[in-house]
Motif scaffolding. Sequence first.
Motif, PDB file in Angstrom:
ATOM      1  N   VAL A   1      10.757 -27.491   6.476  1.00  0.00           N
ATOM      2  CA  VAL A   1       9.797 -26.610   7.143  1.00  0.00           C
ATOM      3  C   VAL A   1       9.791 -26.906   8.643  1.00  0.00           C
ATOM      4  CG1 VAL A   1       7.353 -26.024   7.376  1.00  0.00           C
ATOM      5  CG2 VAL A   1       8.350 -26.327   5.103  1.00  0.00           C
ATOM      6  N   ILE A   2       9.736 -28.184   8.985  1.00  0.00           N
ATOM      7  CA  ILE A   2       9.773 -28.573  10.397  1.00  0.00           C
ATOM      8  C   ILE A   2      11.091 -28.148  11.022  1.00  0.00           C
ATOM      9  CG2 ILE A   2       9.856 -30.545  11.982  1.00  0.00           C
ATOM     10  CD1 ILE A   2       7.912 -31.970  10.075  1.00  0.00           C
TER      11      ILE A   2
ATOM     12  N   VAL B   1      12.009 -39.094  10.665  1.00  0.00           N
ATOM     13  CA  VAL B   1      12.047 -37.844   9.913  1.00  0.00           C
ATOM     14  C   VAL B   1      11.012 -37.849   8.798  1.00  0.00           C
ATOM     15  CG1 VAL B   1      14.478 -37.361  10.390  1.00  0.00           C
ATOM     16  CG2 VAL B   1      13.872 -38.747   8.411  1.00  0.00           C
ATOM     17  N   VAL B   2      10.503 -36.683   8.494  1.00  0.00           N
ATOM     18  CA  VAL B   2       9.605 -36.516   7.358  1.00  0.00           C
ATOM     19  C   VAL B   2      10.418 -36.418   6.084  1.00  0.00           C
ATOM     20  CG1 VAL B   2       7.906 -34.990   6.283  1.00  0.00           C
ATOM     21  CG2 VAL B   2       7.825 -35.435   8.745  1.00  0.00           C
ATOM     22  N   GLY B   3      11.503 -35.624   6.142  1.00  0.00           N
ATOM     23  CA  GLY B   3      12.375 -35.456   4.989  1.00  0.00           C
ATOM     24  C   GLY B   3      11.777 -34.535   3.939  1.00  0.00           C
ATOM     25  N   GLY B   4      12.509 -34.366   2.863  1.00  0.00           N
ATOM     26  CA  GLY B   4      12.056 -33.511   1.787  1.00  0.00           C
ATOM     27  C   GLY B   4      11.899 -32.065   2.224  1.00  0.00           C
TER      28      GLY B   4
ATOM     29  N   GLU C   1       2.407 -26.836   3.528  1.00  0.00           N
ATOM     30  CA  GLU C   1       3.236 -25.664   3.274  1.00  0.00           C
ATOM     31  C   GLU C   1       4.278 -25.942   2.209  1.00  0.00           C
ATOM     32  OE1 GLU C   1       6.167 -22.616   5.765  1.00  0.00           O
ATOM     33  OE2 GLU C   1       4.725 -23.894   6.837  1.00  0.00           O
ATOM     34  N   ALA C   2       4.775 -27.170   2.186  1.00  0.00           N
ATOM     35  CA  ALA C   2       5.799 -27.541   1.202  1.00  0.00           C
ATOM     36  C   ALA C   2       5.186 -27.846  -0.156  1.00  0.00           C
ATOM     37  CB  ALA C   2       6.570 -28.745   1.706  1.00  0.00           C
ATOM     38  N   GLY C   3       3.864 -27.911  -0.217  1.00  0.00           N
ATOM     39  CA  GLY C   3       3.200 -28.186  -1.486  1.00  0.00           C
ATOM     40  C   GLY C   3       3.149 -29.648  -1.840  1.00  0.00           C
TER      41      GLY C   3
END
Length: 231
Positions: A76-77, A68-71, A228-230
């Motif tokens: 977004v994903i 997982v990327v997380g956060g 996209e999440a900055g």
Amino acid sequence: MKKISIVTLALFMAMGTLFTSCEALKNTNNKQRGAGIGAASGAIIGGILGNNLGKGGKGAMGAVLGGVVGGVAGGVIGNKMDKQARQIDEAIPGAEVKRVGEGIQLVLNENAVRFDTNKSSLTAAAKANLDKLVPVFTEYPDTDITIFGYTDITGPADYNLKLSKQRAASVRNYIVGKGIGSARFHVTGLGIADPIASNETVEGRSQNRRVEFAITANDKMREDAKVEAGN
């Protein structure tokens, strides 16, 4: 949406330090859920995935879907995977679609893709259902797709392992032939592992001759999500 379960929700509910009531959970969005995942330890994530996906071949599925990327980027994903899962579920009503972590588990059983005993060739009905996946995979090009093949218990285990990979390859080759890039796919055979029905009946063995997909974000989707999440 029928048959779609978001495993990340179970993880999120376990994080009492972040939310103090069920009402707070209801009011969260996917980005917030992704942030919650990022704050959790890998051990918790692995435990929940393990409980939902089981052992053996499901461990292989869990290994693919467990990263997982997380956060906020994970959220977004997650949003994109939510949409893709809904479209797959609507396109192939006979399939089983589950949202796991930041990915999708898709089970194409006998209602969607049926294999005859000792065969890896696709039936006309199977091809028609796979055709329905092509527009979805085209719309979401930034995903990697692992296809797992399975068999019933008829025949020797080593033969079934080879046959199961041939089934996964047949599905991949058909979809690639429709214009989806081959680099997105990985195939593996799991033989008689993880039956979804009893091998003691004709009907059960038919259900076990199947393929499953693990659909995950590729590097581009992950990087775009971070932008996209900055992050």
